[in-house]
Design an enzyme around this catalytic site. Structure first.
Site, PDB file in Angstrom:
ATOM      1  N   LYS A 193     165.620   1.262 116.677  1.00  0.00           N
ATOM      2  CA  LYS A 193     166.686   2.177 116.279  1.00  0.00           C
ATOM      3  C   LYS A 193     167.005   3.064 117.469  1.00  0.00           C
ATOM      4  CE  LYS A 193     167.847   5.832 112.991  1.00  0.00           C
ATOM      5  NZ  LYS A 193     167.420   6.572 111.805  1.00  0.00           N
ATOM      6  N   ARG A 215     167.824  13.554 118.675  1.00  0.00           N
ATOM      7  CA  ARG A 215     166.785  12.618 118.251  1.00  0.00           C
ATOM      8  C   ARG A 215     166.279  11.739 119.403  1.00  0.00           C
ATOM      9  NH1 ARG A 215     167.774  14.160 113.221  1.00  0.00           N
ATOM     10  NH2 ARG A 215     169.418  13.323 111.868  1.00  0.00           N
ATOM     11  N   LYS A 246     169.307  -1.455 115.052  1.00  0.00           N
ATOM     12  CA  LYS A 246     170.316  -0.507 114.616  1.00  0.00           C
ATOM     13  C   LYS A 246     170.749   0.384 115.766  1.00  0.00           C
ATOM     14  CE  LYS A 246     170.805   3.468 111.695  1.00  0.00           C
ATOM     15  NZ  LYS A 246     170.161   4.484 110.940  1.00  0.00           N
TER      16      LYS A 246
END
Ligand code: PBG
Length: 322
Positions: A193, A215, A246
């Site tokens: 991700k 993040r 992702k």
């Protein structure tokens, strides 16, 4: 060589083209992501994602059943709680928003319920784990994920999908699920991700934008592909049943690498921004929505994804029915 060889022979008419088609989309490979918001009493349109709503919990069963009736085998549940706190305790509350949504979905139909597991929707600071002095703590967060997984399974989730990108999260969830008697609940890990700009619209829907910082200390750096293979290798070793990449579109190479390297199902998340981009261009009349939607999803499958998470799931189901 030409003129003996003519590749156009097999493109001559729709029947022949269908016959030699290498990749076919099926709704059976789709998971439809859904947002359930405890603050709502009626559906709320997500302005940056035309056609997508957040729903009150009381509509969860009916809404998921509608997707199931269209042939979509699974939904992904995101919960947006009324109250948030430092640790995100709403994530593992027995009467938490996701737990209530999962219960009502299971009551209403046989659709497979995949529970997204993260804390960012539940923490007051919007981060995916415990935070201390501005640092997103890894090891201290694992127990919270483990508790949340068990609580989601108790509510009736059929599959757990941890999306927090903490190191060791799959192992800690696997152990907790097994200890609680849920040894048959699979884990679909958001393994590769990336820290992507394509999540923007989702954060509006899930009210999960971080209040400070970003993040990048846990999600992957977009330029890295080899590192994605390490993430996936580790998740497999920790007990993941399905590996996810992702976002999808800007990472088709990673999906392909994953397909070649690992003999487990590969999932790809066609994320919010990928959806919004197409919808926005279609609204302007610049692109043909249906055509682009099918082209993009076919590309994700062609790259190697077995499972596709997409906000287009219902649209495609209706289209393929025609
Ligand atoms: C984390 C999570 C996110 C998405 C799925 N799970 C957002 C994030 O990491 O900020 C994004 C999905 C999308 O953009 O459609 N709970």
């Amino acid at each position: 060589m030409f003129p003996d060889t003519r590749l156009r022979r097999l493109r001559l008419n729709p029947q022949i083209r269908e016959m030699v088609r290498e990749t076919r989309l099926s709704v059976k490979n789709f998971i439809y992501p859904m947002f359930f918001n405890e603050n709502l009493t009626k559906p709320k349109p997500i302005t940056s994602m035309p056609g997508v709503n957040a729903y009150p919990v009381k509509m969860a069963g009916e809404q998921a059943a509608e997707a199931y009736k269209l042939g979509i085998p699974a939904v992904m549940v995101f919960g947006i709680p009324k109250y948030k706190d430092e640790e995100g305790s709403g994530a593992w509350a027995k009467d938490g928003v996701a737990q209530k949504a999962i219960q009502s979905i299971k009551k209403a139909s046989d659709v497979v319920v995949v529970a997204d597991l993260c804390l960012c929707e539940y923490t007051s600071h919007g981060h995916c784990g415990k935070v201390k002095n501005g640092e997103i703590l890894n090891d201290e967060t694992l127990d919270l994920y483990a508790k949340t997984a068990v609580s989601q399974a108790e509510a009736g989730a059929d599959m757990i999908a941890p999306s927090g990108m903490m190191d060791g999260m799959v192992a800690s969830i696997r152990t907790a699920l097994d200890d609680a008697g849920f040894k048959n609940i699979p884990i679909m890990s958001y393994s590769a991700k990336y820290a992507s700009g394509f999540y923007g619209p989702f954060r509006e829907a899930a009210e999960s934008a971080p209040k400070f910082g970003d993040r990048r200390s846990h999600q992957m750096d977009p330029p890295n592909a080899r590192e994605a293979l390490r993430e996936m290798e580790l998740d497999l070793a920790e007990g993941a049943d399905i590996l996810m990449v992702k976002p999808a579109l800007a990472y088709l190479d990673v999906i392909r690498d994953a397909r070649i390297m690992f003999n487990v199902p590969i999932a790809a998340y066609n994320v919010s921004g990928e959806y919004s981009m197409i919808m926005a261009a279609a609204e302007k009349g610049w692109l043909d929505k249906d055509r682009i939607m099918l082209e993009v999803l076919t590309a994700i499958k062609r790259a190697g994804a077995d499972i596709i998470l997409t906000y287009f799931a219902k649209d495609v189901a209706k289209k393929l029915e025609e």
